[in-house]
Design a protein around this motif. Structure first.
Motif, PDB file in Angstrom:
ATOM      1  N   LEU A  42       0.837  -1.197   0.000  1.00 17.34           N
ATOM      2  CA  LEU A  42       0.000   0.000   0.000  1.00 17.34           C
ATOM      3  C   LEU A  42       0.874   1.250   0.000  1.00 17.34           C
ATOM      4  O   LEU A  42       0.592   2.227  -0.715  1.00 17.34           O
ATOM      5  CB  LEU A  42      -0.909  -0.021   1.229  1.00 17.34           C
ATOM      6  CG  LEU A  42      -2.214   0.774   1.195  1.00 17.34           C
ATOM      7  CD1 LEU A  42      -3.153   0.264   0.105  1.00 17.34           C
ATOM      8  CD2 LEU A  42      -2.900   0.694   2.556  1.00 17.34           C
ATOM      9  N   ALA A  43       1.929   1.240   0.815  1.00 18.25           N
ATOM     10  CA  ALA A  43       2.851   2.384   0.870  1.00 18.25           C
ATOM     11  C   ALA A  43       3.462   2.663  -0.495  1.00 18.25           C
ATOM     12  O   ALA A  43       3.598   3.821  -0.909  1.00 18.25           O
ATOM     13  CB  ALA A  43       3.945   2.113   1.898  1.00 18.25           C
ATOM     14  N   ASP A  44       3.811   1.610  -1.209  1.00 14.09           N
ATOM     15  CA  ASP A  44       4.484   1.759  -2.497  1.00 14.09           C
ATOM     16  C   ASP A  44       3.518   2.106  -3.620  1.00 14.09           C
ATOM     17  O   ASP A  44       3.759   3.040  -4.393  1.00 14.09           O
ATOM     18  CB  ASP A  44       5.225   0.450  -2.801  1.00 14.09           C
ATOM     19  CG  ASP A  44       5.983   0.504  -4.115  1.00 14.09           C
ATOM     20  OD1 ASP A  44       6.641   1.524  -4.371  1.00 14.09           O
ATOM     21  OD2 ASP A  44       5.915  -0.482  -4.875  1.00 14.09           O
ATOM     22  N   ARG A  45       2.379   1.396  -3.672  1.00 10.12           N
ATOM     23  CA  ARG A  45       1.522   1.472  -4.856  1.00 10.12           C
ATOM     24  C   ARG A  45       0.434   2.538  -4.768  1.00 10.12           C
ATOM     25  O   ARG A  45       0.062   3.107  -5.799  1.00 10.12           O
ATOM     26  CB  ARG A  45       0.875   0.103  -5.107  1.00 10.12           C
ATOM     27  CG  ARG A  45       1.914  -0.980  -5.391  1.00 10.12           C
ATOM     28  CD  ARG A  45       1.285  -2.334  -5.664  1.00 10.12           C
ATOM     29  NE  ARG A  45       2.309  -3.371  -5.843  1.00 10.12           N
ATOM     30  CZ  ARG A  45       2.048  -4.628  -6.129  1.00 10.12           C
ATOM     31  NH1 ARG A  45       0.782  -5.039  -6.280  1.00 10.12           N
ATOM     32  NH2 ARG A  45       3.040  -5.505  -6.270  1.00 10.12           N
ATOM     33  N   GLU A  46      -0.091   2.809  -3.593  1.00  3.41           N
ATOM     34  CA  GLU A  46      -1.179   3.795  -3.483  1.00  3.41           C
ATOM     35  C   GLU A  46      -0.710   5.138  -2.944  1.00  3.41           C
ATOM     36  O   GLU A  46      -1.282   6.170  -3.286  1.00  3.41           O
ATOM     37  CB  GLU A  46      -2.306   3.242  -2.605  1.00  3.41           C
ATOM     38  CG  GLU A  46      -3.064   2.094  -3.250  1.00  3.41           C
ATOM     39  CD  GLU A  46      -4.440   1.880  -2.627  1.00  3.41           C
ATOM     40  OE1 GLU A  46      -4.932   2.781  -1.921  1.00  3.41           O
ATOM     41  OE2 GLU A  46      -5.016   0.798  -2.848  1.00  3.41           O
ATOM     42  N   PHE A  47       0.323   5.126  -2.078  1.00  4.06           N
ATOM     43  CA  PHE A  47       0.783   6.383  -1.496  1.00  4.06           C
ATOM     44  C   PHE A  47       2.115   6.849  -2.068  1.00  4.06           C
ATOM     45  O   PHE A  47       2.574   7.939  -1.742  1.00  4.06           O
ATOM     46  CB  PHE A  47       0.868   6.257   0.030  1.00  4.06           C
ATOM     47  CG  PHE A  47      -0.477   6.088   0.685  1.00  4.06           C
ATOM     48  CD1 PHE A  47      -1.311   7.174   0.888  1.00  4.06           C
ATOM     49  CD2 PHE A  47      -0.925   4.833   1.069  1.00  4.06           C
ATOM     50  CE1 PHE A  47      -2.549   7.024   1.480  1.00  4.06           C
ATOM     51  CE2 PHE A  47      -2.166   4.667   1.666  1.00  4.06           C
ATOM     52  CZ  PHE A  47      -2.983   5.774   1.867  1.00  4.06           C
TER      53      PHE A  47
END
Length: 412
Positions: A42-47
């Protein structure tokens, strides 16, 4: 006459409540496991958090909060009883799934992990203390093996389940609906079915024949557990380094695997394999330490973890990483319940809950130290360099325990 009026120690005498607490701790572990596969991605792909240090801030927030909460959990359990602290742990977790599902910014994820740290520090610490209360002095290794096995098997199963849910339905919201279900069930069981166990600790204290002084202040307990008492302080440093490498595994391994081209399902499987072996292995190592002693498992476990981390740094395919995950889980299984049992061996029942809290303060502080250290090294030299640094620290920790710690297992 009721158990509350005349407390009886032992796993057989308290089988019903002990089993219930094992189930409750599995639910606590499930809440933690719901993040292990999904949040790094999530940290890499959405934020879009390209810097590893920034991406690991949620583990830093979780680890620091949990570490401090562990300390206060022990003191609160001694002052107000175990059950109120357990209930508080579940209540503070209620907003977590909503925050993770709807988070519009990374700050919401960090805030949710502060609440997760409070939840784990209060609820997991209290189930540990309650099981120690019930088990009595002779089978603490088995009791801690069952407790930690339940928690980390749930971490593993949930990590795999959320990886599958994310692959099928996306990173949000499906994986965190499982978190919500765990919270409802855990709060309900703790409220309506769990009984207070502080009376068992008081009963054991009244008949305790060990050498430790019963009348110690919290400051004195903290000093003993942190640096003055050789076995307690050895357990604290080993626990801290153990969770330092777990913080590395949680935050950076999914990114390492993704960079190598592994699928979400494969990443979820690897994220689950390590805690699964960790969880299952404790069913053997906990009771084995009751028979053969604590120190051999602690030293060997730390050195095996170091070797497994070195293999992860060298490998570049799913099979090799799976072997390394098994070895890392086996090393952690040797250490985790044994450290808790060693602390319980040495601490007087009158201040044992506080000693466990101080030990867990240092141990779970390793999450924060690991996230910060691994993130900084990874940003400057890459993920594999971070793994090598943590492997060296883990080996050094095992050697320090070998030279400083004495055997704590009570003699029959």
């Amino acid at each position: 006459m009721s158990t509350a009026a005349v407390p009886r120690l032992g796993l057989v005498a308290n089988a019903g409540q002990f089993t219930l607490l094992v189930v409750v701790n599995a639910l606590v572990g499930g809440v933690l496991g719901s993040e292990r596969t999904v949040l790094p991605l999530l940290a890499d792909r959405e934020f879009g958090l390209a810097a590893y240090t920034a991406g690991l801030t949620y583990i830093l927030a979780f680890g620091a909060t949990k570490a401090v909460t562990n300390f206060f959990a022990g003191t609160l359990c001694d002052r107000y009883g175990r059950k109120p602290v357990l209930l508080a742990g579940w209540l503070v977790a209620i907003p977590i799934p909503v925050m993770l599902i709807w988070a519009p910014s990374w700050g919401w994820i960090i805030a949710a992990n502060v609440l997760l740290g409070l939840n784990q520090g209060l609820a997991w610490s209290t189930t540990v203390i309650m099981k120690i209360d019930l088990a009595g002095p002779n089978r603490r290794g088995l009791a801690m093996g069952l407790n930690e096995a339940a928690g980390y098997l749930a971490v593993a199963a949930t990590a795999m389940a959320t990886g599958a849910l994310a692959a099928q339905y996306g990173l949000r919201p499906a994986p965190f609906l499982l978190t919500a279900a765990y919270l409802v069930l855990g709060l309900g069981l703790s409220l309506f079915s769990v009984h207070e166990t502080r009376g068992h600790a008081r009963h054991e204290a009244a008949t305790h024949t060990g050498g430790q002084n019963a009348d110690l202040s919290t400051r004195q307990v903290a000093a003993l557990t942190s640096w003055r008492e050789p076995a307690l302080s050895s357990a604290s440093q080993a626990g801290m380094v153990n969770n330092l490498n777990d913080g590395l595994a949680w935050g950076l391994f999914p990114l390492l695997f993704a960079a190598a081209g592994l699928s979400l399902t494969q990443i979820g499987a690897l994220a689950a394999l390590y805690p699964a072996v960790w969880g299952l292995g404790q069913l053997a190592t906990g009771p084995a330490s009751d028979r053969y002693g604590r120190k051999p498992f602690i030293v060997a476990g730390m050195l095996l973890q170091a070797a497994a981390l070195a293999l992860i740094a060298l490998a570049d395919d799913f099979t090799a990483w799976a072997i390394a995950a098994v070895l890392l889980g086996a090393g952690t299984a040797a250490v985790y319940p044994t450290l808790l049992a060693a602390v319980s061996d040495v601490a007087h029942p009158a201040w044992r809950a506080r000693a466990v809290g101080v030990y867990r303060l240092w141990r779970d502080g390793g999450f924060a130290v690991g996230a910060l250290l691994a993130g900084i090294v990874a940003d400057f030299a890459g993920i594999r360099a971070a793994v090598w640094v943590v492997a060296a620290l883990t080996a050094a920790s095992g050697l320090l325990a070998w030279t400083r710690m004495y055997e704590t297992r009570p003699r029959p």
